[in-house]
Scaffold this active site. Structure first.
Site, PDB file in Angstrom:
ATOM      1  N   ASP A  19       9.677   9.984  -3.450  1.00  0.00           N
ATOM      2  CA  ASP A  19       9.113   8.639  -3.375  1.00  0.00           C
ATOM      3  C   ASP A  19       9.096   8.183  -1.918  1.00  0.00           C
ATOM      4  O   ASP A  19       9.701   8.810  -1.041  1.00  0.00           O
ATOM      5  CB  ASP A  19       9.950   7.678  -4.228  1.00  0.00           C
ATOM      6  CG  ASP A  19       9.891   8.049  -5.711  1.00  0.00           C
ATOM      7  OD1 ASP A  19       8.868   8.637  -6.115  1.00  0.00           O
ATOM      8  OD2 ASP A  19      10.858   7.771  -6.426  1.00  0.00           O
ATOM      9  N   HIS A  25       4.406  13.275  -4.335  1.00  0.00           N
ATOM     10  CA  HIS A  25       4.935  12.059  -4.957  1.00  0.00           C
ATOM     11  C   HIS A  25       5.525  12.322  -6.342  1.00  0.00           C
ATOM     12  O   HIS A  25       6.160  11.451  -6.932  1.00  0.00           O
ATOM     13  CB  HIS A  25       3.828  10.998  -5.034  1.00  0.00           C
ATOM     14  CG  HIS A  25       4.341   9.591  -4.924  1.00  0.00           C
ATOM     15  ND1 HIS A  25       5.603   9.218  -5.310  1.00  0.00           N
ATOM     16  CD2 HIS A  25       3.760   8.463  -4.449  1.00  0.00           C
ATOM     17  CE1 HIS A  25       5.774   7.931  -5.095  1.00  0.00           C
ATOM     18  NE2 HIS A  25       4.670   7.441  -4.563  1.00  0.00           N
TER      19      HIS A  25
END
Ligand code: CO6
Length: 431
Positions: free
Chosen positions: A407, A403
């Site tokens: 995304d 992450h």
């Protein structure tokens, strides 16, 4: 006295060090050319290193379990038939062995006794040497720096970049105590009580490596996992129809893995950020699509050989390379270089009929795909005459991603794209 220095070989392009797991000889032993000298382990691959010369082992400089930088002198062999001379004799012969290719390159250098610890004969410019001296970087340490110049030459920017990251790097000390086990300290966060009838299993070297790599990956990357379902009925029917013919025509079996790999490579080409690594504050987007395949070994360990340039191979080429690497992995015949350089990994736990999982990223990559078992299911199909329930072949695909750089929108779109490619598989595709 004329000596051969046995150096830690370079066992793969990006390998900087290896662990001596076994010495087959001791000081005083006479060896002939091709007699095995020692076993060296890099990451999860073990290689046995033969003697390039006839002679007598006069010195062994590292104990078993030592982690040693490439190019370091491991042992000295007095050449057979050579008479003893004054110990200050300047002649020295060193040999560098390249494992994994058929070539063995030997280099004869004349050097003073002071220079006898010269490592791989890499050239360093006066500027690089001055910086190294000012920064207290030893020759051994200098040897571990990747050079971006011609023939791997270390340039000013390489050494400055190295100094910047030096604090966070683990430098391999040529000491016996610096074994793989101690490179990453294995913490014991929770005390374990051991009952009299409990069995204690010592972790082997590879198990420790896997354990450390998994912990490190979870510490380095914030993992998130997305899941999609894919209707792969056409693909299953195509394989059922062509399985036997494919094997007869190409001499290799066709499973679902090469098809998954082909779909992943095509999706990566559309979403290149998935094919990247994080280097400090920089994202390095890799040009080559090198797909690692997690292979379960009969000894219970897991290894990830790499299909290089997967995007350039057709289905037959992917099937052949996958089968070759999987067989080599299961029989411990992988070359160290064959587990290096992956840019994305696929783990197929459908092999043991699991349906969904949350895999751990294979660092320094930023994403890993898990492919679940293809199962027959009742499914709702929309047809011109209304919805119907039909028996379809379905599977779950789960993508764990880092992450820091990917995304949910990107990870999810990439994953859905893989599913779409698989769903659109052409049932009439020729083999
Ligand atoms: N669905 C249905 N059928 C499958 C599947 C799936 N996903 N995968 C394999 N198979 C079938 C395959 O088509 C073969 O069928 P036949 O040709 O009709 O016999 C059969 O199962 C055996 O396939 P095999 O596993 O030998 O070959 P494949 O090319 O599919 O896979 C491999 C090669 C190297 C990936 C595999 O042998 C292997 O080692 N898989 C295990 C990988 C592993 O352990 N990963 C770690 C999982 S743990 O990630 C993990 C998230 C956590 C839990």
């Amino acid at each position: 006295m004329a000596n051969f220095n046995i150096l830690m070989p370079k066992l793969g392009e990006s390998i900087q060090e290896g662990t001596i797991t076994k010495w087959f000889v001791k000081e005083g032993d006479t060896v002939e050319e091709d007699d095995m000298l020692f076993e060296v382990a890099t990451d999860k691959v073990d290689s046995e290193i033969p003697s390039p010369v006839d002679g007598v082992i006069t010195k062994i400089l590292f104990l078993e379990d030592s982690l040693v930088p490439v190019g370091e002198i491991l042992a000295v062999i007095k050449l057979e038939g050579e008479e003893d001379e004054e110990p200050t004799s300047p002649e020295e012969i060193s040999i560098a062995t390249t494992v994994g290719s058929t070539e063995t390159s030997s280099k004869i250098t004349e050097s003073s006794v002071d220079e006898s610890r010269k490592l791989s004969n890499r050239f360093y410019s006066p500027l690089v040497k001055t910086i190294a001296k000012e920064e207290n970087i030893s020759l051994e340490e200098l040897e571990t720096i990747d050079g971006s110049g011609a023939n791997g030459r270390v340039q000013k920017k390489d050494i400055l970049g190295y100094i910047e990251n030096r604090g966070i790097r683990q430098i391999a000390k040529p000491q016996a105590e610096n074994s793989v086990a101690s490179v990453i300290e294995r913490k014991k966060p929770v005390p374990v009580s051991i009952g009299v009838e409990d069995k204690i299993i010592e972790m082997g070297r590879v198990r420790k490596l896997i354990a450390d790599h998994m912990v490190m990956s979870k510490q380095v990357s914030p993992h998130v996992t997305s899941v999609v379902e894919a209707d792969v009925t056409e693909l299953v029917l195509w394989r059922n129809r062509n399985k036997v013919d494919f094997q007869q025509k190409h001499g290799d079996k066709i499973t679902f893995m090469p098809i998954f790999t082909e779909a992943v490579a095509a999706a990566i080409a559309e979403y290149p950020l998935i094919n990247s690594s994080v280097d400090g504050d920089k994202i390095i987007v890799k040009k080559d699509i090198n797909i690692g395949i997690a292979v379960a070994k009969p000894d219970g360990n897991l290894i990830v050989p790499v299909i290089r340039n997967a995007e350039q191979r057709n289905l037959v080429g992917l099937a052949k390379e996958l089968n070759r690497l999987a067989n080599a992995a299961r029989t411990n015949r992988l070359d160290p270089g064959e587990i290096q350089g992956g840019t994305f990994t696929i783990t197929n736990f459908g092999s043991f009929r699991n349906i969904i999982g949350t895999p751990i990223i294979n660092q320094p990559q930023v994403a890993i795909l898990a492919t679940g078992s293809i199962e027959k299911k009742p499914a709702v199909l929309e047809t011109p005459s209304g919805d119907v329930i039909a028996i379809r072949h379905k599977m779950y695909l789960s993508l764990s991603y880092d992450h820091r750089v990917i995304d949910g929108a990107l990870g999810g779109a990439f994953l859905r794209r893989i599913a779409d490619i698989l769903e659109q598989f052409d049932i009439n595709r020729s083999i």
